[in-house]
Design an enzyme around this catalytic site. Structure first.
Site, PDB file in Angstrom:
ATOM      1  N   ASP A   1       0.839  -1.199   0.000  1.00 13.92           N
ATOM      2  CA  ASP A   1       0.000   0.000   0.000  1.00 13.92           C
ATOM      3  C   ASP A   1       0.879   1.257   0.000  1.00 13.92           C
ATOM      4  OD1 ASP A   1      -2.321   1.492   0.117  1.00 13.92           O
ATOM      5  OD2 ASP A   1      -2.491   1.355   2.299  1.00 13.92           O
TER       6      ASP A   1
ATOM      7  N   GLU B   1       2.631   5.081  -3.999  1.00 17.37           N
ATOM      8  CA  GLU B   1       2.626   5.993  -5.177  1.00 17.37           C
ATOM      9  C   GLU B   1       3.951   6.712  -5.346  1.00 17.37           C
ATOM     10  OE1 GLU B   1       0.180   5.781  -2.810  1.00 17.37           O
ATOM     11  OE2 GLU B   1      -0.902   4.441  -4.160  1.00 17.37           O
TER      12      GLU B   1
ATOM     13  N   ASP C   1      -9.001   3.792  -2.276  1.00 18.81           N
ATOM     14  CA  ASP C   1      -9.973   4.235  -1.273  1.00 18.81           C
ATOM     15  C   ASP C   1     -11.230   4.808  -1.909  1.00 18.81           C
ATOM     16  OD1 ASP C   1      -8.027   3.427   0.428  1.00 18.81           O
ATOM     17  OD2 ASP C   1      -7.368   5.442   1.000  1.00 18.81           O
TER      18      ASP C   1
HETATM   19  C1  GLC Z   1      -4.807   3.314   2.762  1.00 14.55           C
HETATM   20  C2  GLC Z   1      -5.299   2.123   1.968  1.00 14.55           C
HETATM   21  C3  GLC Z   1      -6.385   1.423   2.738  1.00 14.55           C
HETATM   22  C4  GLC Z   1      -5.859   1.025   4.114  1.00 14.55           C
HETATM   23  C5  GLC Z   1      -5.343   2.235   4.863  1.00 14.55           C
HETATM   24  C6  GLC Z   1      -4.676   1.862   6.163  1.00 14.55           C
HETATM   25  O1  GLC Z   1      -5.801   4.270   2.864  1.00 14.55           O
HETATM   26  O2  GLC Z   1      -5.727   2.474   0.698  1.00 14.55           O
HETATM   27  O3  GLC Z   1      -6.843   0.306   2.031  1.00 14.55           O
HETATM   28  O4  GLC Z   1      -6.868   0.418   4.845  1.00 14.55           O
HETATM   29  O5  GLC Z   1      -4.393   2.919   4.055  1.00 14.55           O
HETATM   30  O6  GLC Z   1      -3.616   1.016   5.966  1.00 14.55           O
END
Ligand code: GLC
Length: 753
Positions: free
Chosen positions: A387, A390, A458
């Protein structure tokens, strides 16, 4: 600002596989990758070596061309490229002389300082599809997009850019198709006759080469096959990852995770996967476990495995700045982090606070990162969720002076997430031995399918986003990403029970079926919405498990051809205007046989367009003639799903997880048609790489309505099917021979009716 348009050809040379044209402005290098793929690399730094994160193929060794007074002509068996010499302009034709795409005569290829642009003529009826994870309509004509991987938290239905970059589109006009992939990781731009006078579309990049691959296959499927030949295809995913996945930010302790997992078993709702979001870590330090809430990870994961759950854990790139934290100390000592030009480590803030960021563009850093996963694989994790890559750094643009590898941030930002996924994939693959890792990433660039699945970040709990999510999945499928998920239910906000039910019923037909929700939102497990809704969500999940043999064979297809699992109708019906209409643009084929019409939660009927051919409603077996639209019932318990006449759909009885053996019966559902059809059935152990050595079970199933015969070819491969009996179930046949059973013979097996 300096502005230049490419001018006259000054010299023509050939170097092995490459035709080289020099103009005063730039050098144009042309090479052939296959009869349907021609590369054009326009560079102002011809001596600078070019490398690609996406492309895994080489040009063909030979290239020949013809020359006349005005033009150079390159012919392949499928394509013709005509290059006008003065000024230099390019036009691509089919081998039989039909114009596919050409430079705009006036502005063609041009530059403003470091920025490079290509203006291309637009045909009156031309439609554009592709670019992967982009909002907006299926037909992108009239829209403009930027590629700049962004933490697009709470994005809206028109937001751009989102998290991923796939600079590849397909043009469709005059009964013809072509594709174009701009291989450039700088910020890139695609304007599909949006802001212009409708005469041209343009694509461009902030800097770097105009390095593009032109695809001339005359079907969308053929173009996807070629694009994924060039950039690679996914490998077989672990079977368990195709089951139902339950996620949340976060289940806060091992006990809570186990309780939720047990909740599925107690209620007999099938599921395979549960996730740990960031709170499983100690102070959000990657590759650690929280000392209290997740004190004994192995014991905890063993308990999950005992009830047939696999665990996926999140990892972010940001390494917390904290002396004594292993990854921090090692990274600093070895110089593994991205730096400022003076060699200091770049610092940005993410969940753990101040962080350094691994330089995934370096092989030694990828190795180190990959090896660190032993903290997760040792106790038994087999799925790795990448995650914030980017990369996300709060309240700032990552400064342009930050160096990744030997490049500055603006040159390679769009590939950072891909390189993280690459490191994760290779590292965990090594650690897991012969077991397949499951890798999921939020940021991506073309070629990421070789390493990872993706999800669309998200999103929000709304009907509009349910529909948008489906378009994102379908569009990602056009750009090589077959294994895609969205946060079912919507990450932010709270879905109404109706939306939750509807979204889960669509989840059945989403390549990766994962529920996920933001911290602080209502609990989202299927049993949180009252008994009636629980039953409906359970029904959706059960349908997923029935379809797993079909889904697995569909994924196999993706590994062989690149054709995605969720297919916009533009793949098979590119020249049918209806499928681009806003009313029908969300529809898709799930594999070869099923057409799914997403429906919002506030209506109980749907307008559906069925393409040519006959279709049957899956739930009622009612037949519909295609080539027209219908208003059909769409109650919450019955999403409109249609089966293509002649479909052969392998299914099984419901199991509670993919680890369960079930009743041992492989059901072959065959839907009547007056046309012969076939499908490839594929199975393997679902977990190892033994299939690469021939340990799989594959057979061709054919249905011939003239000979009144259904035939299963002899089995190819050495895998013993997990089913003991094959049961043929006929739908919409006027004969009473349904339910023919046979032992799971390896030899040819024929049903006459
Ligand atoms: C980011 C991710 C999401 C995750 C959050 C906490 O917003 O896109 O899926 O739950 O981080 O890790």
């Amino acid at each position: 600002m300096e502005f230049k348009i490419i001018g006259n050809t000054q010299s023509i040379n050939q170097r092995n596989d490459t035709l080289i044209l020099d103009t005063a402005e730039a050098q144009v290098q042309v090479s052939i990758y296959s009869p349907t793929i021609i590369r054009v690399n326009v560079t102002r730094q011809p001596d600078k070596p070019v490398s690609s994160f996406a492309v895994i193929r080489e040009a063909l060794p030979d290239l020949s061309y013809e020359e006349n007074l005005h033009e150079l002509i390159i012919n392949t068996s499928a394509l013709q490229l005509r290059i006008q010499k003065d000024p230099l302009r390019m036009a691509f034709y089919t081998a039989d002389g039909k114009l596919l795409s050409q430079d705009d005569e006036r502005f063609a290829i041009s530059w403003q300082d470091t920025k490079v642009m290509n203006h291309r003529k637009v045909h009156p009826d031309e439609k554009f599809i592709g670019l992967g994870e982009k909002t907006g309509n299926l037909n992108r004509r009239g829209s403009a997009y930027v590629n700049w991987n962004t933490d697009a938290v709470n994005y809206q239905t028109e937001s751009d850019p989102l998290y991923q970059t796939f600079p590849f589109f397909i043009g469709i006009h005059s009964g013809l198709t072509y594709g174009l992939f701009l291989d450039n990781t700088h910020k890139t731009y695609f304007d599909f006759a949006a802001s212009t006078d409708d005469q041209f579309m343009w694509l461009g990049a902030d800097a770097g080469n105009l390095d593009y691959y032109f695809f001339g296959a005359q079907t969308v499927a053929g173009i996807i096959e070629d694009y994924t030949w060039l950039t690679g295809r996914m490998e077989m995913p672990p079977l368990w990852s195709l089951g139902y996945q339950q996620c949340r930010w976060s289940y806060m302790s091992a006990d809570e995770v186990l309780e939720v997992a047990q909740g599925f078993r107690d209620r007999q709702i099938p599921a395979d996967v549960i996730y740990c979001d960031i709170d499983y870590m100690q102070d959000y330090k990657i590759f650690t476990w929280n000392k209290e809430a997740f004190a004994r990870p192995k014991e905890f994961i063993d308990k999950l495995k005992d009830i047939n759950f696999e665990l996926v854990t999140i990892v972010d790139p940001g390494i917390k700045i904290e002396k004594g934290y292993q990854q921090y100390d090692e990274g600093v000592e070895q110089g593994y982090f991205a730096t400022y030009p003076n060699g200091e480590n770049y610092t940005g803030e993410v969940w753990p606070g101040r962080c350094h960021f691994p330089d995934f563009f370096r092989e030694d850093v990828r190795e180190w990162w990959g090896a660190s996963f032993c903290a997760l694989t040792d106790p038994g994790v087999a799925g790795f969720w990448n995650d914030m890559n980017e990369p996300s750094a709060w309240n700032q643009n990552v400064p342009w002076i930050v160096k990744f590898g030997d490049k500055f941030m603006p040159e390679v930002r769009n590939a950072y997430g891909m390189q993280m996924a690459r490191a994760t994939y290779h590292g965990t693959r090594k650690l897991l031995g012969n077991q397949r890792p499951f890798v999921l990433t939020r940021a991506a660039y073309s070629g990421t399918q070789r390493y990872s699945a993706v999800w669309t970040g998200d999103n929000t709990a709304s009907d509009a986003q349910l529909l948008l999510g489906q378009r994102l999945v379908n569009s990602l499928g056009l750009t090589g990403m077959a294994n895609v998920g969205v946060d079912i239910g919507g990450f932010s906000g709270n879905p109404t029970p109706e939306l939750m039910v509807r979204w889960n019923s669509l989840g059945t037909y989403t390549p990766m079926f994962r529920n996920h929700a933001i911290k602080g939102s209502d609990m989202r497990e299927p049993w949180q919405y009252g008994e009636g809704n629980e039953a409906l969500i359970k029904q959706a999940i059960e349908q997923r498990y029935r379809l797993l043999p079909y889904l697995y064979a569909t994924f196999y297809q993706a590994t062989q051809t690149g054709i995605p699992v969720s297919r916009t109708l533009a793949i098979d019906y590119a020249h049918n205007e209806n499928i681009y209409s806003v009313a029908y643009q969300n529809q898709f084929l799930f594999g070869d046989a099923l057409l799914v019409a997403p429906v919002i939660s506030t209506v109980q009927t749907a307008d559906v367009y069925l393409p040519t051919g006959n279709w049957y409603r899956l739930s009622t077996e009612q037949m519909y003639n295609g080539g027209q639209s219908y208003t059909v019932d769409a109650p919450l318990h019955d999403l409109p799903v249609f089966v293509k006449a002649g479909a052969i759909i392998p299914m099984q009885s419901v199991v509670q997880s993919t680890a369960e053996k079930g009743d041992g019966i492989l059901q072959l559902h065959i839907w009547n048609s007056d046309q012969a059809t076939s499908c490839v059935y594929y199975e393997d152990d679902g977990n190892t790489y033994d299939y690469e050595q021939g340990t799989y079970y594959k057979r061709l199933i054919t249905f011939d309505p003239i000979a009144r015969e259904i035939k299963l070819s002899a089995v190819e491969g050495s895998f013993e099917s997990r089913y003991e009996v094959v049961k043929v179930i006929l739908h919409a046949f006027d004969v009473e021979i349904a339910n023919k059973e046979a032992d799971n013979v390896k030899a040819e097996f024929v049903v006459k009716y």
